[in-house]
Scaffold this motif. Sequence first.
Motif, mmCIF file in Angstrom:
data_model
loop_
_atom_site.group_PDB
_atom_site.id
_atom_site.type_symbol
_atom_site.label_atom_id
_atom_site.label_comp_id
_atom_site.label_asym_id
_atom_site.label_seq_id
_atom_site.Cartn_x
_atom_site.Cartn_y
_atom_site.Cartn_z
ATOM 1 N N ASP A 139 0.845 -1.197 0.000
ATOM 2 C CA ASP A 139 0.000 0.000 0.000
ATOM 3 C C ASP A 139 0.880 1.247 0.000
ATOM 4 N N PRO A 140 0.888 2.029 -1.076
ATOM 5 C CA PRO A 140 1.753 3.216 -1.129
ATOM 6 C C PRO A 140 1.288 4.334 -0.193
ATOM 7 N N THR A 141 0.089 4.236 0.371
ATOM 8 C CA THR A 141 -0.403 5.303 1.252
ATOM 9 C C THR A 141 -0.076 5.069 2.724
ATOM 10 N N VAL A 142 0.668 4.002 3.046
ATOM 11 C CA VAL A 142 0.996 3.715 4.445
ATOM 12 C C VAL A 142 1.823 4.850 5.021
ATOM 13 N N ASP A 143 1.464 5.264 6.215
ATOM 14 C CA ASP A 143 2.176 6.313 6.946
ATOM 15 C C ASP A 143 3.607 5.850 7.204
ATOM 16 N N HIS A 144 4.566 6.670 6.854
ATOM 17 C CA HIS A 144 5.967 6.277 7.024
ATOM 18 C C HIS A 144 6.373 6.202 8.490
ATOM 19 N N GLY A 145 5.520 6.631 9.407
ATOM 20 C CA GLY A 145 5.793 6.470 10.830
ATOM 21 C C GLY A 145 5.306 5.143 11.369
ATOM 22 N N ALA A 146 4.747 4.304 10.504
ATOM 23 C CA ALA A 146 4.164 3.037 10.954
ATOM 24 C C ALA A 146 4.910 1.825 10.412
ATOM 25 N N GLU A 147 6.197 1.973 10.121
ATOM 26 C CA GLU A 147 6.948 0.854 9.541
ATOM 27 C C GLU A 147 6.899 -0.394 10.406
ATOM 28 N N GLU A 148 6.991 -0.229 11.737
ATOM 29 C CA GLU A 148 7.012 -1.411 12.600
ATOM 30 C C GLU A 148 5.666 -2.116 12.661
ATOM 31 N N LEU A 149 4.607 -1.482 12.160
ATOM 32 C CA LEU A 149 3.276 -2.084 12.095
ATOM 33 C C LEU A 149 2.901 -2.498 10.675
ATOM 34 N N THR A 150 3.872 -2.499 9.779
ATOM 35 C CA THR A 150 3.625 -2.847 8.383
ATOM 36 C C THR A 150 4.105 -4.265 8.108
ATOM 37 N N VAL A 151 3.205 -5.087 7.584
ATOM 38 C CA VAL A 151 3.571 -6.471 7.269
ATOM 39 C C VAL A 151 3.951 -6.588 5.798
ATOM 40 N N VAL A 152 4.864 -7.488 5.546
ATOM 41 C CA VAL A 152 5.301 -7.767 4.182
ATOM 42 C C VAL A 152 4.364 -8.821 3.611
ATOM 43 N N LEU A 153 3.750 -8.503 2.498
ATOM 44 C CA LEU A 153 2.867 -9.445 1.816
ATOM 45 C C LEU A 153 3.645 -10.166 0.727
ATOM 46 N N GLU A 154 3.452 -11.467 0.669
ATOM 47 C CA GLU A 154 4.036 -12.272 -0.399
ATOM 48 C C GLU A 154 2.905 -12.685 -1.326
ATOM 49 N N GLU A 155 3.062 -12.389 -2.590
ATOM 50 C CA GLU A 155 2.028 -12.696 -3.586
ATOM 51 C C GLU A 155 2.091 -14.163 -3.995
ATOM 52 N N ILE A 156 0.904 -14.772 -4.106
ATOM 53 C CA ILE A 156 0.781 -16.157 -4.554
ATOM 54 C C ILE A 156 -0.151 -16.168 -5.762
ATOM 55 N N PRO A 157 0.307 -16.627 -6.917
ATOM 56 C CA PRO A 157 -0.584 -16.699 -8.082
ATOM 57 C C PRO A 157 -1.726 -17.689 -7.828
ATOM 58 N N ARG A 158 -2.939 -17.310 -8.245
ATOM 59 C CA ARG A 158 -4.135 -18.166 -8.149
ATOM 60 C C ARG A 158 -4.857 -18.107 -9.475
ATOM 61 N N GLY A 159 -4.398 -18.850 -10.461
ATOM 62 C CA GLY A 159 -4.997 -18.776 -11.790
ATOM 63 C C GLY A 159 -4.782 -17.394 -12.372
ATOM 64 N N GLU A 160 -5.880 -16.710 -12.710
ATOM 65 C CA GLU A 160 -5.787 -15.353 -13.251
ATOM 66 C C GLU A 160 -5.749 -14.297 -12.159
ATOM 67 N N ASP A 161 -5.907 -14.692 -10.926
ATOM 68 C CA ASP A 161 -5.918 -13.756 -9.803
ATOM 69 C C ASP A 161 -4.706 -14.028 -8.914
ATOM 70 N N LYS A 162 -4.729 -13.511 -7.701
ATOM 71 C CA LYS A 162 -3.638 -13.761 -6.764
ATOM 72 C C LYS A 162 -4.187 -13.808 -5.345
ATOM 73 N N ALA A 163 -3.380 -14.358 -4.469
ATOM 74 C CA ALA A 163 -3.654 -14.378 -3.043
ATOM 75 C C ALA A 163 -2.412 -13.828 -2.354
ATOM 76 N N TRP A 164 -2.500 -13.620 -1.053
ATOM 77 C CA TRP A 164 -1.410 -13.033 -0.297
ATOM 78 C C TRP A 164 -1.147 -13.843 0.961
ATOM 79 N N VAL A 165 0.119 -13.893 1.365
ATOM 80 C CA VAL A 165 0.535 -14.558 2.596
ATOM 81 C C VAL A 165 1.339 -13.539 3.404
ATOM 82 N N ALA A 166 1.094 -13.512 4.715
ATOM 83 C CA ALA A 166 1.823 -12.589 5.585
ATOM 84 C C ALA A 166 1.938 -13.184 6.977
#
Length: 175
Positions: A139-166
């Motif tokens: 999310d490019p709108t995340v407050d830069h003061g909240a880095e320690e509350l920001t999770v890294v999302l890993e993208e998983i392909p799901r056919g034509e769509d995607k899912a996320w793991v964190a």
Amino acid sequence: MFPLCAVLLLGVQCVSYACDQRQPTRATSPGPHDFSTAPAETQLWRESDVGQPLFLRGRILDTCGAPVAGARVRILHADQDGEHDPNRWRAHLDSDERGAFKIVTVLPGYAGTIGRHMHFVISHPDHEQLVTRLYFNVDPTVDHGAEELTVVLEEIPRGEDKAWVAGYEFVLKPK
């Protein structure tokens, strides 16, 4: 260091265990949300749902890094369009003996002026209650003061769509 002593036949034996000191997770405001209707579910997203599934694993730890078993974890977030439905996208569950929990939900959309986020209220009898939010690194709108509350999302392909793991480790303050 925490000494652990045992009385043996030949005397007292002491072994010290180091505390891997951790900072408690930063608290945030709870938002104007009611957690009272949150069901005891870990599978919120269903195949028929619109939006991209999010597989989130969490751990509840104390300030020494030890797991906190039996912590009540309440979760609430918006749907993929940023709308809060009082009957969906909320749950409560308890951490297991390793302090772990997992939930399958939807990647939340933008809710108002705040970037994509999820609300958490975590409580345990031996620790202060934690009220916080988690944000997402995609999310490019995340407050830069909240880095320690920001999770890294890993993208998983799901056919034509995607899912996320964190994953995220919450650290509770002792009472």
